[in-house]
Design a protein around this motif. Structure first.
Motif, mmCIF file in Angstrom:
data_model
loop_
_atom_site.group_PDB
_atom_site.id
_atom_site.type_symbol
_atom_site.label_atom_id
_atom_site.label_comp_id
_atom_site.label_asym_id
_atom_site.label_seq_id
_atom_site.Cartn_x
_atom_site.Cartn_y
_atom_site.Cartn_z
ATOM 1 N N SER A 54 -22.260 -27.193 38.263
ATOM 2 C CA SER A 54 -22.754 -28.015 39.371
ATOM 3 C C SER A 54 -21.782 -28.037 40.554
ATOM 4 O O SER A 54 -22.117 -28.557 41.607
ATOM 5 N N ALA A 55 -20.589 -27.441 40.405
ATOM 6 C CA ALA A 55 -19.662 -27.327 41.539
ATOM 7 C C ALA A 55 -20.235 -26.395 42.612
ATOM 8 O O ALA A 55 -19.874 -26.496 43.780
ATOM 9 N N ILE A 56 -21.133 -25.489 42.213
ATOM 10 C CA ILE A 56 -21.802 -24.595 43.165
ATOM 11 C C ILE A 56 -23.150 -25.238 43.465
ATOM 12 O O ILE A 56 -24.049 -25.229 42.629
ATOM 13 N N GLN A 57 -23.272 -25.805 44.665
ATOM 14 C CA GLN A 57 -24.448 -26.622 44.966
ATOM 15 C C GLN A 57 -25.508 -25.925 45.796
ATOM 16 O O GLN A 57 -26.597 -26.467 45.977
ATOM 17 N N SER A 58 -25.215 -24.733 46.310
ATOM 18 C CA SER A 58 -26.205 -24.014 47.114
ATOM 19 C C SER A 58 -25.810 -22.548 47.202
ATOM 20 O O SER A 58 -24.781 -22.141 46.676
ATOM 21 N N GLY A 59 -26.638 -21.775 47.892
ATOM 22 C CA GLY A 59 -26.333 -20.372 48.116
ATOM 23 C C GLY A 59 -26.784 -19.491 46.965
ATOM 24 O O GLY A 59 -27.431 -19.941 46.024
ATOM 25 N N PRO A 60 -26.427 -18.208 47.034
ATOM 26 C CA PRO A 60 -26.921 -17.247 46.045
ATOM 27 C C PRO A 60 -26.425 -17.507 44.628
ATOM 28 O O PRO A 60 -27.037 -17.041 43.671
ATOM 29 N N PHE A 61 -25.339 -18.255 44.481
ATOM 30 C CA PHE A 61 -24.798 -18.474 43.140
ATOM 31 C C PHE A 61 -25.260 -19.791 42.508
ATOM 32 O O PHE A 61 -24.875 -20.101 41.388
ATOM 33 N N TRP A 62 -26.099 -20.560 43.200
ATOM 34 C CA TRP A 62 -26.598 -21.813 42.636
ATOM 35 C C TRP A 62 -27.370 -21.510 41.349
ATOM 36 O O TRP A 62 -28.268 -20.682 41.335
#
Length: 183
Positions: A13-21
Motif C-alpha cells: 500500500s506504500a505504492i498508491q498510484s501509477g503503473p505499479f499500484w
C-alpha cells in the motif's frame, strides 16, 4: 541485499498510484547494475494477434499484450516458460529456472517447447541500488514465484492470489481494500 532474480515483487500500500499500484512484477534480472522485470498482472486492451499476428497462437490466454512497465512501452518483450531448459527453443535466453526471454525476431517455437508465453509492452527497470531502497522502504514484498504466475489465465486476480498463498501474516495483505478509506 540478496538478489531477487526469479522472484516476485508484490506492491504494498506504500505504492498508491501509477503503473505499479497493486502490481506483481516478475524479476527477470538483478545484479549490481540494477534490476529488470515485467508487471505480470496488467493486461492491456490490445490483442497479440493485432500487433504480432504470427505469435498469436503461441501466447497463453488471455491472448492480449500486457503492460510490462513504464520503460520503453513502444517496444515488445516476450517472456516464455519452457518445458526443458536444456533444449529451449531457438531464440530463448534463460533468466531464472525455466523462465526466459524469447526473441520475437527469431523463429516461432515448435510445439511443446514452450509451456507458456506472454508479450509485454515495456518493462520495469531500476538503476543500481534503486530496487533495494524501495524494498527497504516497504514498497515491495519479495515473494517466491511460481511458473504459473507468469502465465496465469486470471491475471487480474494475481495480486491477491499471490498474497493469499503466503504463510503467516503476509496473506492478510490480500484482503486490503482497494480504497483504504473504506476499511
Amino acid at each position: 541485499m540478496a538478489m531477487v532474480r526469479g522472484r516476485l515483487l508484490v506492491a504494498t500500500s506504500a505504492i498508491q498510484s501509477g503503473p505499479f499500484w497493486r502490481s506483481v512484477v516478475y524479476v527477470l534480472d538483478h545484479d549490481e547494475d540494477g534490476a529488470l522485470g515485467v508487471i505480470v498482472n496488467h493486461p492491456l486492451e490490445s490483442d497479440v494477434d493485432e500487433v504480432l499476428p504470427e505469435w498469436a497462437d503461441c501466447v497463453n490466454a488471455p491472448g492480449c499484450l500486457f503492460e510490462g512497465g513504464p520503460v520503453a512501452m513502444d517496444s515488445a518483450l516476450a517472456v516464455g516458460v519452457v518445458s526443458d531448459v536444456t533444449s529451449g527453443p531457438p531464440g530463448w535466453r534463460q533468466m531464472a529456472g525455466r523462465v526466459g526471454l524469447v526473441d520475437l525476431e527469431g523463429p516461432l517455437p515448435e510445439g511443446g517447447e514452450l509451456l507458456g508465453l506472454r508479450v509485454f509492452a515495456g518493462y520495469a527497470g531500476w538503476t543500481p541500488g534503486q530496487l533495494e531502497a524501495e524494498i527497504e522502504e516497504g514498497a515491495w514484498l519479495v515473494l517466491p514465484a511460481e511458473e504459473g504466475d507468469l502465465i496465469s489465465p486470471v491475471p487480474d486476480r494475481l495480486w491477491s492470489d499471490v498474497l493469499r498463498r503466503q504463510p503467516g501474516e503476509t496473506r492478510f495483505w490480500a484482503n486490503l481494500p482497494v480504497d483504504p478509506a473504506q476499511n
